[in-house]
Scaffold this active site. Structure first.
Site, PDB file in Angstrom:
ATOM      1  N   TYR A 147       2.529  19.595  -6.292  1.00 16.88           N
ATOM      2  CA  TYR A 147       1.338  19.285  -5.501  1.00 16.88           C
ATOM      3  C   TYR A 147       1.695  18.270  -4.437  1.00 16.88           C
ATOM      4  CZ  TYR A 147      -3.433  18.029  -4.221  1.00 16.88           C
ATOM      5  OH  TYR A 147      -4.591  17.809  -3.525  1.00 16.88           O
ATOM      6  N   ASP A 239       8.545  13.609  -2.934  1.00 13.98           N
ATOM      7  CA  ASP A 239       7.146  13.195  -2.931  1.00 13.98           C
ATOM      8  C   ASP A 239       6.887  12.271  -4.124  1.00 13.98           C
ATOM      9  OD1 ASP A 239       4.448  12.876  -2.860  1.00 13.98           O
ATOM     10  OD2 ASP A 239       3.949  15.013  -2.838  1.00 13.98           O
ATOM     11  N   LYS A 268      -1.174   6.417  -3.433  1.00 11.21           N
ATOM     12  CA  LYS A 268      -1.722   5.910  -4.702  1.00 11.21           C
ATOM     13  C   LYS A 268      -1.438   4.420  -4.936  1.00 11.21           C
ATOM     14  CE  LYS A 268      -2.581  10.426  -6.416  1.00 11.21           C
ATOM     15  NZ  LYS A 268      -1.871  11.667  -6.539  1.00 11.21           N
TER      16      LYS A 268
HETATM   17  C1  LIG Z   1      -2.075  12.793  -5.312  1.00 13.03           C
HETATM   18  C2  LIG Z   1      -0.884  13.451  -4.740  1.00 13.03           C
HETATM   19  C3  LIG Z   1      -0.830  13.873  -3.391  1.00 13.03           C
HETATM   20  C4  LIG Z   1      -2.046  13.815  -2.496  1.00 13.03           C
HETATM   21  O1  LIG Z   1      -2.411  12.506  -2.237  1.00 13.03           O
HETATM   22  P1  LIG Z   1      -3.909  12.256  -1.663  1.00 13.03           P
HETATM   23  O2  LIG Z   1      -3.930  10.776  -1.422  1.00 13.03           O
HETATM   24  O3  LIG Z   1      -4.844  12.708  -2.728  1.00 13.03           O
HETATM   25  O4  LIG Z   1      -4.033  13.042  -0.418  1.00 13.03           O
HETATM   26  C5  LIG Z   1       0.361  14.348  -2.902  1.00 13.03           C
HETATM   27  N1  LIG Z   1       1.449  14.445  -3.682  1.00 13.03           N
HETATM   28  C6  LIG Z   1       1.448  14.069  -4.966  1.00 13.03           C
HETATM   29  C7  LIG Z   1       2.686  14.168  -5.773  1.00 13.03           C
HETATM   30  C8  LIG Z   1       0.272  13.575  -5.552  1.00 13.03           C
HETATM   31  O5  LIG Z   1       0.257  13.224  -6.839  1.00 13.03           O
END
Ligand SMILES: *Cc1c(COP(=O)(O)O)cnc(C)c1O
Length: 454
Positions: A147, A239, A268
């Site tokens: 994701y 990521d 985050k």
């Molecule tokens: C939460 C998440 C995203 C998206 O971040 P948002 O601040 O919700 O746009 C992207 N990559 C990873 C691995 C995530 O856990």
């Protein structure tokens, strides 16, 4: 919860919200809870109290940002208040964005320069644009079950030979440029490079799959990505939006697993509970962003001073206190306690996670024995008798009993005052505010609910 649910304040608030907000919520996963979501009144340490006064031990923790729990330490609170009192934002540089950049660069090996944005989605979109601009290539490789937020380049599903947009509204042309491969499968990755090597701008992956159960990398997988990227002149984008400053502590997951990415995305935790994102990497690459280079990136709220203050003080607090040892120890206690429980009541289920992330996956098959099984969550050990049956890809996780998880297990846990993420796929988090007593009570609830299954 003794009252009738439909007389609850949460029910009424949700009923009203359905007339005003799409699906009653502002992010899809929040609509998952059965029978309806609860509305939060306030947070209290590791707990949240809902609009009806019910108290829950919270393992959602904002879906990852809340490393310290719901009560901010004084230093964080004061720093936020000062930033707010000075004026919410300026669109003009402030010192605190430089200080947060310095903190991240000092602790994360691969990062020499940073650009702050406002979400993980923005961070991965910009990193992918940078990779395309730098290499002059269009294709990217992503992981099935990975994701990276909600933008067109990553809303693609399927496989090398059969893929398409994962959302209505995403043009087919994006699916031509984005190739999903199974996580942990070096051969599949090699095959894509052999076919499209000269067209691939970047491989984008999380260090571990953190939004599809929790799947740890098998030994050598990230090295394979690094080698193939080097061989074909593609960039490796890691990521770390969910793992950054959570897995492996201040060095992040790339330190823990010895991963050497070209670019890293964060979000985050680095915003201390406020909207944030960041892209980091080698100076030579990062300077391709505007204003030094020609890859466009800009944002009204980028480097927002309140967010920067919250992020900086949160990370400073984590550095100066036993935050990571505390959350990691409690994570170990939870995972090993869960292994003991599933051994007795649900041997086909798999305990996953590491550090302060955990989940119990309702997988469907199990070997006869627990001998040699990882005692505190599956680490993808090839010598483990369960190795072949432990989930390795997003598809493996999704093949579990997702509906049972969501419709019967989750509400039964909520009934006992334990608030889990409301589907099988989203990770759960231990915060600095959780205590051993919380963990014991949580394990009792798991045992209680799992022992009732037929
Ligand atoms: C939460 C998440 C995203 C998206 O971040 P948002 O601040 O919700 O746009 C992207 N990559 C990873 C691995 C995530 O856990």
């Amino acid at each position: 919860m003794t009252q009738n649910h439909d007389e609850s304040t949460s029910f009424q608030l949700y009923d009203h919200a359905l007339e005003l907000l799409v699906g009653g919520v502002n992010s899809s996963v929040r609509a998952d809870p059965q029978p309806t979501p609860v509305f939060v009144d306030h947070g209290e340490g590791a707990d949240i109290v809902d609009a009806d006064g019910n108290q829950y031990c919270d393992y959602i923790m904002g879906y990852g940002p809340l490393l310290l729990g719901h009560d901010l330490p004084d230093s964080v609170r004061e720093s936020i208040s000062e930033a707010v009192a000075d004026g919410p934002m300026y669109g003009i540089p402030t010192d605190v964005e430089v200080k947060l950049a310095e903190f991240v660069i000092d602790h994360v090996d691969s990062v020499e320069r940073l650009r702050f944005v406002n979400s993980g989605t923005e961070a991965t979109a910009a990193a992918i644009r940078l990779a395309r601009g730098y290499t002059g290539r269009d294709k990217i490789i992503i992981m099935q079950g990975g994701y990276h937020g909600g933008h067109e380049s990553v809303l693609v599903e399927g496989s090398l030979d059969k893929r398409g947009p994962s959302s209505l509204g995403v043009p087919e042309t994006f699916a031509e440029e984005t190739i999903p491969v199974p996580f942990n499968d070096g051969e599949a990755l090699k095959e894509v490079f052999e076919r499209y090597g000269q067209d691939i701008a970047a491989v984008v992956t999380e260090p571990l799959l953190g939004n599809c159960g929790i799947v740890l990398p098998i030994e050598g997988y990230h090295e394979t990505i690094r080698e193939l990227c080097d061989e074909y002149g593609s960039l490796f984008i890691l990521d770390e939006v969910i793992t950054g400053f959570r897995i492996g502590g201040l060095q992040c997951a790339q330190g823990k697993y010895d991963i050497e990415p070209d670019l890293t995305t964060f979000a985050k935790i680095i915003g201390g509970g406020f909207p944030v994102g960041a892209i980091g990497g080698r100076a030579e690459l990062m300077q391709e962003f505007t204003p030094t280079g020609d890859v466009f990136e800009s944002g009204t709220f980028n480097g927002h001073p309140v967010t920067m203050a919250a992020g900086l003080e949160t990370l400073q607090f984590a550095k100066e206190h036993d935050v990571y040892s505390h959350v990691d120890n409690l994570g170990d206690q939870l995972r090993s306690g869960l292994v003991d429980i599933v051994e007795d009541y649900a041997p086909e289920y798999t305990v996953v996670g590491t550090d302060s992330m955990f989940k119990l996956l309702f997988t469907r098959e199990a070997p006869e024995t627990f001998d040699g099984h990882c005692r505190a969550g599956c680490v993808q050990d090839p010598d483990c008798p369960r190795f072949d049956l432990c989930p390795k890809t997003g598809a493996d996780v999704e093949a579990g009993e997702t509906d049972r998880w969501k419709r019967t297990f989750w509400p039964a846990m909520a009934e006992r005052g334990v608030l889990l993420t409301p589907n099988q796929l989203e990770s759960q988090f231990v915060s600095y505010a959780h205590t051993e007593a919380d963990i014991e009570r949580t394990l009792d609830s798991y045992q209680d609910v799992l022992s009732m299954r037929q």
